[in-house]
Design a protein around this motif. Structure first.
Motif, PDB file in Angstrom:
ATOM      1  N   THR A 166       0.859  -1.191   0.000  1.00 13.60           N
ATOM      2  CA  THR A 166       0.000   0.000   0.000  1.00 13.60           C
ATOM      3  C   THR A 166       0.889   1.232   0.000  1.00 13.60           C
ATOM      4  N   ASP A 167       0.264   2.373  -0.169  1.00  8.46           N
ATOM      5  CA  ASP A 167       1.031   3.622  -0.137  1.00  8.46           C
ATOM      6  C   ASP A 167       1.701   3.801   1.218  1.00  8.46           C
ATOM      7  N   ALA A 168       0.961   3.461   2.304  1.00  5.09           N
ATOM      8  CA  ALA A 168       1.551   3.539   3.643  1.00  5.09           C
ATOM      9  C   ALA A 168       2.692   2.538   3.791  1.00  5.09           C
ATOM     10  N   PRO A 196       9.394  -4.545  -3.804  1.00  4.93           N
ATOM     11  CA  PRO A 196       8.053  -4.037  -4.135  1.00  4.93           C
ATOM     12  C   PRO A 196       8.011  -3.616  -5.601  1.00  4.93           C
ATOM     13  N   VAL A 197       7.012  -4.094  -6.319  1.00  6.51           N
ATOM     14  CA  VAL A 197       6.903  -3.759  -7.744  1.00  6.51           C
ATOM     15  C   VAL A 197       5.630  -2.978  -8.059  1.00  6.51           C
ATOM     16  N   GLY A 198       4.735  -2.857  -7.081  1.00  6.76           N
ATOM     17  CA  GLY A 198       3.490  -2.140  -7.349  1.00  6.76           C
ATOM     18  C   GLY A 198       2.860  -1.600  -6.067  1.00  6.76           C
ATOM     19  N   VAL A 199       2.161  -0.463  -6.201  1.00  6.86           N
ATOM     20  CA  VAL A 199       1.420   0.141  -5.087  1.00  6.86           C
ATOM     21  C   VAL A 199      -0.064   0.078  -5.455  1.00  6.86           C
ATOM     22  N   PHE A 200      -0.902  -0.374  -4.526  1.00  7.65           N
ATOM     23  CA  PHE A 200      -2.312  -0.565  -4.850  1.00  7.65           C
ATOM     24  C   PHE A 200      -3.213   0.187  -3.878  1.00  7.65           C
ATOM     25  N   GLU A 201      -4.440   0.369  -4.325  1.00  5.70           N
ATOM     26  CA  GLU A 201      -5.496   0.913  -3.484  1.00  5.70           C
ATOM     27  C   GLU A 201      -6.796   0.204  -3.844  1.00  5.70           C
ATOM     28  N   LYS A 202      -7.839   0.428  -3.034  1.00 10.55           N
ATOM     29  CA  LYS A 202      -9.129  -0.218  -3.304  1.00 10.55           C
ATOM     30  C   LYS A 202      -9.715   0.301  -4.605  1.00 10.55           C
ATOM     31  N   LYS A 203     -10.358  -0.617  -5.336  1.00 10.85           N
ATOM     32  CA  LYS A 203     -11.028  -0.217  -6.568  1.00 10.85           C
ATOM     33  C   LYS A 203     -12.301   0.553  -6.252  1.00 10.85           C
ATOM     34  N   LEU A 215      -7.397  -0.028   5.050  1.00  9.61           N
ATOM     35  CA  LEU A 215      -6.209  -0.808   4.679  1.00  9.61           C
ATOM     36  C   LEU A 215      -5.052  -0.634   5.661  1.00  9.61           C
ATOM     37  N   THR A 216      -5.387  -0.156   6.872  1.00  6.85           N
ATOM     38  CA  THR A 216      -4.344   0.030   7.883  1.00  6.85           C
ATOM     39  C   THR A 216      -3.678  -1.286   8.246  1.00  6.85           C
ATOM     40  N   ASN A 217      -4.445  -2.375   8.212  1.00  9.67           N
ATOM     41  CA  ASN A 217      -3.879  -3.671   8.597  1.00  9.67           C
ATOM     42  C   ASN A 217      -2.852  -4.191   7.594  1.00  9.67           C
ATOM     43  N   LEU A 218      -2.748  -3.535   6.441  1.00 16.17           N
ATOM     44  CA  LEU A 218      -1.778  -3.949   5.425  1.00 16.17           C
ATOM     45  C   LEU A 218      -0.602  -2.981   5.330  1.00 16.17           C
ATOM     46  N   ALA A 219      -0.495  -2.053   6.277  1.00 14.18           N
ATOM     47  CA  ALA A 219       0.564  -1.041   6.216  1.00 14.18           C
ATOM     48  C   ALA A 219       1.953  -1.643   6.397  1.00 14.18           C
ATOM     49  N   ASN A 220       2.047  -2.802   7.025  1.00 11.82           N
ATOM     50  CA  ASN A 220       3.329  -3.474   7.223  1.00 11.82           C
ATOM     51  C   ASN A 220       3.308  -4.872   6.612  1.00 11.82           C
ATOM     52  N   SER A 221       2.605  -4.986   5.497  1.00 17.00           N
ATOM     53  CA  SER A 221       2.468  -6.276   4.833  1.00 17.00           C
ATOM     54  C   SER A 221       3.071  -6.224   3.439  1.00 17.00           C
ATOM     55  N   LEU A 222       3.741  -7.318   3.054  1.00 14.62           N
ATOM     56  CA  LEU A 222       4.251  -7.524   1.712  1.00 14.62           C
ATOM     57  C   LEU A 222       3.327  -8.542   1.052  1.00 14.62           C
ATOM     58  N   VAL A 223       2.465  -8.081   0.154  1.00 14.92           N
ATOM     59  CA  VAL A 223       1.414  -8.915  -0.398  1.00 14.92           C
ATOM     60  C   VAL A 223       1.964  -9.713  -1.577  1.00 14.92           C
ATOM     61  N   ILE A 224       1.867 -11.049  -1.471  1.00 17.85           N
ATOM     62  CA  ILE A 224       2.338 -11.936  -2.529  1.00 17.85           C
ATOM     63  C   ILE A 224       1.181 -12.786  -3.031  1.00 17.85           C
TER      64      ILE A 224
END
Length: 962
Positions: A166-168, A196-203, A215-224
């Motif tokens: 995420t941006d955060a 990190p190859v991409g920054v996302f937000e909700k559609k 999306l605060t719960n994903l502020a320290n997550s590396l989404v794979i």
């Protein structure tokens, strides 16, 4: 088969009686079956509305189930097996058991947090540790859009895991896209790299896919990729998976009450399954809608109890109707029954023959009744008052198994009612039957047992008991739910109606004798014949008269109950709000900003010295509000909840209201009759002196203050100022003189000591001598004003409104309450059913009666009575029977309303009910009621008059020869 044919022929020979009996059975079954149909339909609608309100107010999508399992140090094989088992369960049986359409199922896995460092960078950057975890979410790509970069590869590229953030998250990494990081942690099984190859937000902002909308719960997550997570992290244990989350989203918009049990059971089953896999202390489950859903089971019970209580009078009336028709059938066939008994037929054989007929009618009524109940339920949903309907969205009604169960019970009772007269008729032989015909009619059983007196006594005792409990509710400040409601209280109005009707019928023969005696020398032959006929056969008319009494009394009671509850509900809302609209705006002040610990009490800061600093306000412009479109009058109303006062040696705190008397009198809503003088007279009394105040009677009694006394008033940060008591009032707009709920433990003395107190003064003097503080603006709107235009003007004029209370909207919401809709609908439906059945019974009884007196009418025509005199005799008979029954019904209905309608205030929490509950009789309701009844009687008389005019003398005399 021969027996069946005989029964059908017998029913055809008595087709009108059989049809009338079937009609009563059908209506009884339909009416009873509406209870489960309506309660499910209306509560289903209200359940969905409450869930929508929850989503709107709390920002939480209610149609979700969230399960989290923590695995701690479980072996990789056990961890993988548990995840796969719970995955399959939540995708299949677990989600399916909630009986709602599944919109999506999200599986999220999280590893332990690992420390990472940039592969290249400055010396300071290389030393900076970043703690992140690897996370996967199934189906993520369909619910996000990239704000920068690209989607990651589902496989490591040159040994580097590509991740989304995420941006955060990118800010926390303190890097740019495509920067490679090295994982340096003992929690990682092998050396690892990621970038990190991409920054996302909700559609979509309102997408329920994300449990945390920010999306605060994903502020320290590396989404794979989820497949990569399952293979390399869950399977190979490159970084241990510490927990997994299952998030199921349902479409709750079509949720119905019948699904509540399945939903609650499914919640328990899912919790039990997950606990069995990972242990109770390693799992967590959240179902946001559960608390709202669970309370609906209790609401359904309360609604059905209310429906039973309101349907009791109609059901009693229907029981009388079916018994009357069954009795007519038995009377017409008594000769046949007596002959069969004399020729050796056993009683059970005769009863069995009638039972077969009753079973056919009951089965047909049971099969059709719930379908008719479905149509009646739609009528309930459109009710807006007694005999008042509006266009409203149709209820989601359907016939249920429970409705057929209720209908079966009603059909069984109707079947028993049919057999009672038959059992009584089978006791007589042909000799006994002829003897009964020759004798005068016997005294009815209820007359001998004084059943009328017993019923009235029981009803009055029930009234006394319930009134005592209501008094306790008011004195002790209890909730309505604290009252141990006696089921007898739901029946007592009907008992009183029946008992009073029977009691007056006991006196009826004496009234007839008095009428006959008063005009015995002046009656015309037709009048004399009518009086003789009614006087000697008064017992024959009793069923019909009781029937009409119940119908009219039920209608009067229903009209009064519906009008009373509707008007008291509206009064309560208007009194609590004070005016059509009450709004508050932002006032600029020198108050310091709130401290980090939270908002400051009283709106001011608390300096280090401990001395409160007064806050100074800048009053906003009043004119833009007072001139809003649709506004008829406007008034400033200042309210201070804990103002302190001193009166002689007495001190205390009270609510202080500051008003401009002229504007307030034109704007505020206040019910007539609450005070010993009109409210405007008290306001005029105040207007002469700016020092004048009104005080509540609770203050006067508690502090021994009387008119003419001086009272000093102030509050924190102000100096007390003297005012003079000009008047004492029991009620004032928005003021509730009752003790707060649950604040009193005993007795009248404590009730008085805990009652709230009020002081009403001039706003100008309060602002000048005490302080200028924010006030509300009350608006009285013109009839038919546009809410949309009002709100648009507020927006166009840039008014900083912080709170707006619209009384009309609150009243409309109250009218859509399932309990109020049920009350209006059932009372209306009950009256319409009463009229329909009464008309049928009335017509049936008199048609059969006239047919039985064909010979007598023929003789009267033969000796010279004209058709006009015959019709006059019939009209007089109707006045002496049906007319008297209608009059008794009106009297009994009005008395029952005055006694028992006040008991309905328990629905309004009587300990806090203001203004006081009052029984209301509206002339418009009675015009509709009496016009309906009058139309029924006139049509019936027209049909009977036509039958009399068609009587042929020679046919009647030939009948006598036969």
């Amino acid at each position: 088969m021969a027996l069946f044919v005989m029964i059908i022929r017998k029913m055809v020979n008595n087709k009108w009686l059989a049809f009338s009996l079937f009609l009563g059975m059908l209506i009884s079954v339909a009416l009873v079956s509406t209870m489960p149909i309506y309660s499910e339909a209306i509560l289903s609608r209200m359940l969905v509305k409450d869930l929508e309100t929850m989503q709107r107010n709390q920002g939480v999508y209610p149609g979700t189930v969230y399960v989290k399992a923590t695995f701690s140090e479980d072996p990789p094989e056990k961890k993988k097996a548990a995840n796969e088992a719970i995955d399959a369960y939540m995708k299949g049986e677990g989600a399916g058991s909630f009986s709602l359409p599944v919109d999506l199922t999200v599986i999220q896995r999280n590893t332990r947090s690992v420390d990472s460092f940039p592969e290249v960078g400055t010396e300071a950057d290389l030393k900076k540790k970043r703690s992140f975890r690897f996370t996967s979410l199934t189906g993520l790509g369909e619910h996000i859009r990239l704000t920068d970069g690209r989607m990651p590869s589902p496989e490591p590229v040159n040994g580097v895991y590509e991740v989304l953030v995420t941006d955060a998250g990118l800010n926390n990494l303190d890097t740019v896209l495509d920067s490679v990081f090295v994982v340096k942690s003992d929690k990682a099984r092998i050396p690892m790299k990621f970038k990190p190859v991409g920054v996302f937000e909700k559609k979509r902002d309102d997408d329920p896919y994300f449990r945390d909308a920010s999306l605060t719960n994903l502020a320290n997550s590396l989404v794979i990729d989820s497949g990569l997570m399952d293979r390399d992290f869950l399977g190979l244990n490159n970084v241990p998976v510490i927990n997994a989350e299952w998030y199921v989203v349902f479409d709750y918009s079509g949720m119905e009450l019948r699904q509540v049990d399945d939903f609650i059971a499914a919640d328990k089953s899912v919790k039990a399954y997950v606990n069995a896999k990972v242990g109770a202390y390693q799992s967590d489950m959240k179902t946001p809608a559960l608390a709202t859903i669970e309370k609906y089971l209790e609401r359904a019970k309360q609604l059905r109890t209310l429906m039973w209580s309101l349907n009791v009078p109609v059901l009693i009336m229907l029981a009388f109707y079916m018994f009357m028709v069954a009795n007519l059938i038995a009377e017409r066939q008594k000769n046949e029954i007596a002959v069969l008994r004399s020729r050796g037929a056993a009683r059970w054989q005769i009863v069995a023959a009638f039972s077969a007929e009753g079973l056919l009618l009951s089965a047909a009524a049971w099969g059709l009744g719930p379908l008719v109940g479905l149509a009646l339920t739609k009528m309930l949903g459109a009710s807006n008052g007694f005999l008042s309907f509006v266009s409203r969205a149709a209820l989601p009604v359907r016939v249920t198994g429970e409705s057929y169960a209720y209908g079966a019970a009603a059909a069984a009772v109707a079947f028993v009612m049919l057999l009672v007269p038959v059992l009584l008729a089978t006791r007589a032989t042909i000799v006994g039957h002829k003897q009964q015909l020759a004798r005068r009619q016997r005294t009815p059983l209820w007359h001998k047992l004084f059943l009328d007196v017993v019923l009235v006594a029981v009803a009055l005792y029930g009234l006394y008991a319930f009134r005592s409990r209501l008094d306790n509710l008011r004195k002790l400040g209890l909730n309505a739910s604290d009252l141990n409601i006696d089921p007898l209280q739901f029946v007592v109005p009907a008992l009183f109606t029946v008992g009073s009707g029977l009691l007056l019928l006991r006196l009826y023969p004496y009234v007839l004798r008095l009428i006959y005696w008063l005009g015995r020398k002046r009656w015309r032959p037709s009048a004399y014949a009518a009086l003789i006929q009614v006087g000697r056969s008064s017992g024959q008319y009793q069923f019909l008269m009781i029937f009409l009494i119940l119908t009219i009394a039920t209608g009067v009671f229903s009209a009064s109950a519906a009008r009373t509850i509707n008007d008291n509900t509206e009064d309560r809302i208007r009194y609590a709000n004070g005016a059509d609209i009450a709004l508050s705006t932002v006032w600029i002040s020198d108050a310091p900003p709130p401290s980090p610990g939270g908002p400051m009490a009283g709106g001011g800061a608390e300096p280090a010295s401990g001395v409160s600093k007064p806050i100074h306000y800048l009053e906003p412009s009043y004119e833009p509000i007072a001139t809003l479109p649709g506004v008829e009058h406007a008034a400033k109303v200042f309210s201070k909840q804990d103002a302190y006062f001193t009166a002689g040696e007495e001190r205390g705190t009270a609510t202080l209201l500051g008003i401009d008397t002229d504007d307030f009198g034109r704007t505020a809503w206040f019910r007539d009759g609450l005070l010993s003088h009109p409210l405007n007279e008290y306001l005029n009394l105040m207007a002469a002196d700016t020092r004048a105040v009104l005080i509540s009677r609770t203050l006067a009694k508690q502090k021994n203050v009387k008119e003419g006394d001086t009272i000093w008033i102030g509050w924190n940060d102000t100096s007390s100022q003297p005012f003079v008591v000009y008047g004492i009032v029991d009620y004032f707009p928005t003021f509730n003189p009752n003790p707060p709920i649950g604040s009193v433990d005993a007795g009248d003395a404590e009730t008085l000591a805990n009652a709230p107190m009020l002081i009403v003064g001039h706003l100008s003097r309060i602002q000048f001598q005490l302080a200028l503080e924010p006030y509300q603006v009350w608006l009285k709107m013109k009839p038919g004003y546009s809410v949309e235009a009002l709100y648009q003007a507020i927006e166009d004029r840039d008014l900083s409104v912080t709170k707006l209370t619209n009384t009309e909207i609150e009243w409309n919401q109250a009218k859509n309450d399932p309990f109020l809709m049920a009350l209006n609908g059932i009372l209306t439906l009950g009256f319409l059913i009463s009229i329909l059945v009464s008309f049928t019974g009335f017509l049936l009884y008199w048609v059969l009666s006239l047919k039985g007196r064909t010979l007598q009418n023929g003789i009267m025509r033969a000796i010279g009575l004209s058709v006009r005199h015959m019709v006059g005799m019939l009209v007089l008979e109707q006045l002496l029977t049906s007319g008297v029954a209608v009059l008794i019904g009106v009297v009994v209905g009005n008395v029952a309303s005055g006694l028992y309608v006040p008991n309905f205030q328990v629905a309004f929490n009587p300990s806090s009910l203001v203004p006081p509950f009052r029984v209301i009789f509206d002339s418009a309701d009675y015009v509709r009621l009496y016009s309906t009844v009058g139309f029924m009687l006139l049509v019936g008389l027209g049909i009977l008059g036509f039958m009399v005019s068609r009587t042929r003398i020679h046919q009647a005399l030939k009948l006598g020869e036969d």
